[in-house]
Design a protein around this motif. Sequence first.
Motif, PDB file in Angstrom:
ATOM      1  N   TYR A 151      14.631  -5.188 -18.825  1.00  0.00           N
ATOM      2  CA  TYR A 151      16.040  -5.024 -19.150  1.00  0.00           C
ATOM      3  C   TYR A 151      16.385  -3.642 -19.691  1.00  0.00           C
ATOM      4  N   GLY A 152      15.429  -2.757 -19.751  1.00  0.00           N
ATOM      5  CA  GLY A 152      15.690  -1.409 -20.216  1.00  0.00           C
ATOM      6  C   GLY A 152      14.551  -0.499 -19.822  1.00  0.00           C
ATOM      7  N   LEU A 153      14.660   0.753 -20.242  1.00  0.00           N
ATOM      8  CA  LEU A 153      13.588   1.724 -20.081  1.00  0.00           C
ATOM      9  C   LEU A 153      13.350   2.396 -21.432  1.00  0.00           C
ATOM     10  N   PRO A 154      12.120   2.809 -21.699  1.00  0.00           N
ATOM     11  CA  PRO A 154      11.839   3.464 -22.971  1.00  0.00           C
ATOM     12  C   PRO A 154      12.644   4.755 -23.116  1.00  0.00           C
ATOM     13  N   LEU A 155      13.127   5.000 -24.317  1.00  0.00           N
ATOM     14  CA  LEU A 155      13.920   6.189 -24.586  1.00  0.00           C
ATOM     15  C   LEU A 155      13.145   7.179 -25.451  1.00  0.00           C
ATOM     16  N   ASP A 156      12.501   6.671 -26.467  1.00  0.00           N
ATOM     17  CA  ASP A 156      11.607   7.454 -27.322  1.00  0.00           C
ATOM     18  C   ASP A 156      10.559   6.503 -27.857  1.00  0.00           C
ATOM     19  N   THR A 157       9.467   7.039 -28.366  1.00  0.00           N
ATOM     20  CA  THR A 157       8.370   6.170 -28.769  1.00  0.00           C
ATOM     21  C   THR A 157       7.624   6.742 -29.966  1.00  0.00           C
ATOM     22  N   ASN A 158       6.764   5.951 -30.516  1.00  0.00           N
ATOM     23  CA  ASN A 158       5.872   6.395 -31.588  1.00  0.00           C
ATOM     24  C   ASN A 158       4.749   5.388 -31.716  1.00  0.00           C
ATOM     25  N   LYS A 348      11.841  18.558 -29.045  1.00  0.00           N
ATOM     26  CA  LYS A 348      12.068  19.702 -29.934  1.00  0.00           C
ATOM     27  C   LYS A 348      12.633  19.271 -31.285  1.00  0.00           C
ATOM     28  N   THR A 349      13.237  18.093 -31.341  1.00  0.00           N
ATOM     29  CA  THR A 349      13.807  17.585 -32.593  1.00  0.00           C
ATOM     30  C   THR A 349      12.830  16.679 -33.345  1.00  0.00           C
ATOM     31  N   GLY A 350      11.644  16.460 -32.771  1.00  0.00           N
ATOM     32  CA  GLY A 350      10.648  15.633 -33.439  1.00  0.00           C
ATOM     33  C   GLY A 350      10.448  14.268 -32.830  1.00  0.00           C
ATOM     34  N   GLN A 351      11.207  13.939 -31.755  1.00  0.00           N
ATOM     35  CA  GLN A 351      11.006  12.659 -31.084  1.00  0.00           C
ATOM     36  C   GLN A 351       9.840  12.771 -30.113  1.00  0.00           C
ATOM     37  N   MET A 352       9.132  11.661 -29.928  1.00  0.00           N
ATOM     38  CA  MET A 352       8.016  11.663 -28.997  1.00  0.00           C
ATOM     39  C   MET A 352       8.460  11.208 -27.617  1.00  0.00           C
ATOM     40  N   THR A 353       8.024  11.937 -26.598  1.00  0.00           N
ATOM     41  CA  THR A 353       8.360  11.574 -25.234  1.00  0.00           C
ATOM     42  C   THR A 353       7.681  10.269 -24.829  1.00  0.00           C
ATOM     43  N   VAL A 354       8.360   9.546 -23.955  1.00  0.00           N
ATOM     44  CA  VAL A 354       7.809   8.285 -23.441  1.00  0.00           C
ATOM     45  C   VAL A 354       7.001   8.510 -22.167  1.00  0.00           C
ATOM     46  N   ILE A 355       6.948   9.756 -21.708  1.00  0.00           N
ATOM     47  CA  ILE A 355       6.307  10.077 -20.434  1.00  0.00           C
ATOM     48  C   ILE A 355       5.010  10.843 -20.688  1.00  0.00           C
ATOM     49  N   PRO A 356       3.865  10.232 -20.437  1.00  0.00           N
ATOM     50  CA  PRO A 356       2.586  10.892 -20.752  1.00  0.00           C
ATOM     51  C   PRO A 356       2.393  12.228 -20.040  1.00  0.00           C
ATOM     52  N   ALA A 357       2.961  12.395 -18.863  1.00  0.00           N
ATOM     53  CA  ALA A 357       2.807  13.659 -18.145  1.00  0.00           C
ATOM     54  C   ALA A 357       3.461  14.822 -18.886  1.00  0.00           C
ATOM     55  N   LEU A 358       4.394  14.504 -19.784  1.00  0.00           N
ATOM     56  CA  LEU A 358       5.081  15.542 -20.559  1.00  0.00           C
ATOM     57  C   LEU A 358       4.420  15.790 -21.914  1.00  0.00           C
ATOM     58  N   ALA A 359       3.368  15.045 -22.221  1.00  0.00           N
ATOM     59  CA  ALA A 359       2.697  15.205 -23.517  1.00  0.00           C
ATOM     60  C   ALA A 359       2.179  16.623 -23.755  1.00  0.00           C
ATOM     61  N   PRO A 360       1.611  17.302 -22.739  1.00  0.00           N
ATOM     62  CA  PRO A 360       1.178  18.686 -22.979  1.00  0.00           C
ATOM     63  C   PRO A 360       2.321  19.604 -23.403  1.00  0.00           C
ATOM     64  N   GLN A 361       3.490  19.442 -22.789  1.00  0.00           N
ATOM     65  CA  GLN A 361       4.646  20.257 -23.189  1.00  0.00           C
ATOM     66  C   GLN A 361       5.083  19.908 -24.609  1.00  0.00           C
ATOM     67  N   GLN A 362       5.018  18.632 -24.925  1.00  0.00           N
ATOM     68  CA  GLN A 362       5.360  18.190 -26.272  1.00  0.00           C
ATOM     69  C   GLN A 362       4.407  18.800 -27.297  1.00  0.00           C
ATOM     70  N   SER A 363       3.115  18.804 -26.989  1.00  0.00           N
ATOM     71  CA  SER A 363       2.123  19.365 -27.897  1.00  0.00           C
ATOM     72  C   SER A 363       2.241  20.880 -27.997  1.00  0.00           C
ATOM     73  N   ALA A 364       2.752  21.510 -26.935  1.00  0.00           N
ATOM     74  CA  ALA A 364       2.979  22.958 -26.987  1.00  0.00           C
ATOM     75  C   ALA A 364       4.101  23.285 -27.968  1.00  0.00           C
ATOM     76  N   ILE A 365       5.071  22.363 -28.070  1.00  0.00           N
ATOM     77  CA  ILE A 365       6.146  22.531 -29.044  1.00  0.00           C
ATOM     78  C   ILE A 365       5.595  22.367 -30.449  1.00  0.00           C
ATOM     79  N   ASP A 366       4.754  21.357 -30.622  1.00  0.00           N
ATOM     80  CA  ASP A 366       4.124  21.112 -31.923  1.00  0.00           C
ATOM     81  C   ASP A 366       2.795  20.394 -31.685  1.00  0.00           C
TER      82      ASP A 366
END
Length: 427
Positions: A151-158, A348-366
């Motif tokens: 009934y939905g798709l993930p928006l942000d996660t932790n 960039k605001t501190g939320q974690m991406t729900v897409i594992p393929a984007l994790a490297p970009q997320q880690s590059a930010i922080d």
Amino acid sequence: MKRSTALAATAALAASIALIASGCSATSGSSGGSSDHPVTLTFWGSYGNGGNSAQQDALNKTLIPAFEKANPDIKVDYVDIPYDSLLQKLTTSAAGGSLPDLVRSDIGWVPQLAQLGVLTPLSDSMSDFGKLSKAVYPGTLSTNRYDGKYYGLPLDTNTRVLITSQKALDTAGMSAPPATFDELKQMAAKLKGTGVSVFADSGLGGWNIYPWIWSNGGAVTNAGLTKASGYLDGAKSVAAVQMLVDLYKEGQIPNLITGNQGATSTSDGLPTGKYATILDGPWMKAIWAGQYKDFSPIYAPVPKGDGASTSVVGGEDIVLTASSKNQDAAQKFIRFTQSEKFQIEMAKTGQMTVIPALAPQQSAIDPYFATFADQLKTAKSRLAIPQGAKVDGILSAALTPAFTGSTSVKDALTSAAQQIDPLLTAK
């Protein structure tokens, strides 16, 4: 949010929405707008919760304008509602027949709303749902599943990971955080007599207990989510909780875990040296930066027993209301939330991406997010059932006597499983 627990307003929500659920049906077709006369999507959420203006600013000043530029026939009206008020607001609006098109929903609310018939099943209505769903972490996706549909798709996660400090490791004579149950018990033995508890947590609900059960190869229910008996009280589940009980009885876990409100919180106990390890999430960085500027936490996976290191999923999902007259337009915005632009801008605001393929970009930010991203690969959802909020109360009530010594862990988990079984089959 962090713990994604349903609020007391759930009962009121069920009562009032049920009155109109039969009248809420999805409407398909085009968005019906044009660049001269665009349709307007109403989107409710709590991005500004806790004064986090960065997330709300990213949405309002960058992301929504980008979406509207790419889709000139659609406007998005975002309405920020405090998290503690959002479920009640949904209740009132549902009773009045005025739900928004889209909701940033706590993951614990999705199965409740789906059961009541006020959401559009995206797995039925979105032609590209299969592609979108394969791109996200499996544990986050599962929070949207109810009765065989999503009934939905993930928006942000932790998720939660093990957090310790160099001081604690030095006191225990260890060079690295405990990676296994045995190493955690060894750490406890080395800390005996130092006044430092090896581990602390603030409850006995699923958020607290499931990572230990799963990491020992245990289970909470069967794969079909229809039976807890024989799983929650299975041998590996019992053994995981027994380890915690044993440490508690040895004085190595404080009674904060059984509800002592006067005990030192985990957020204070770890940086002040009272606790050697805790499980917590990515939001702690900002908390400690403000309160304990000199504290340097060390992040590591949840210790494992006979299973793989496994933690629990938190976060929010995006859902589409069945009463929306702008189904196609709303689905376009949902797709946008799954895009690299949306996910990375929010990262960039501190939320974690729900897409594992984007994790490297997320880690590059922080780089801070790397351990959490790795943990999310195996993290699982709590029970995605309409009555999920009741499970935490059942677990806590059943397990507290096991910790305090008036019943066995096996009997406590058997009792809890027997109470959870009817909730799994309730429709």
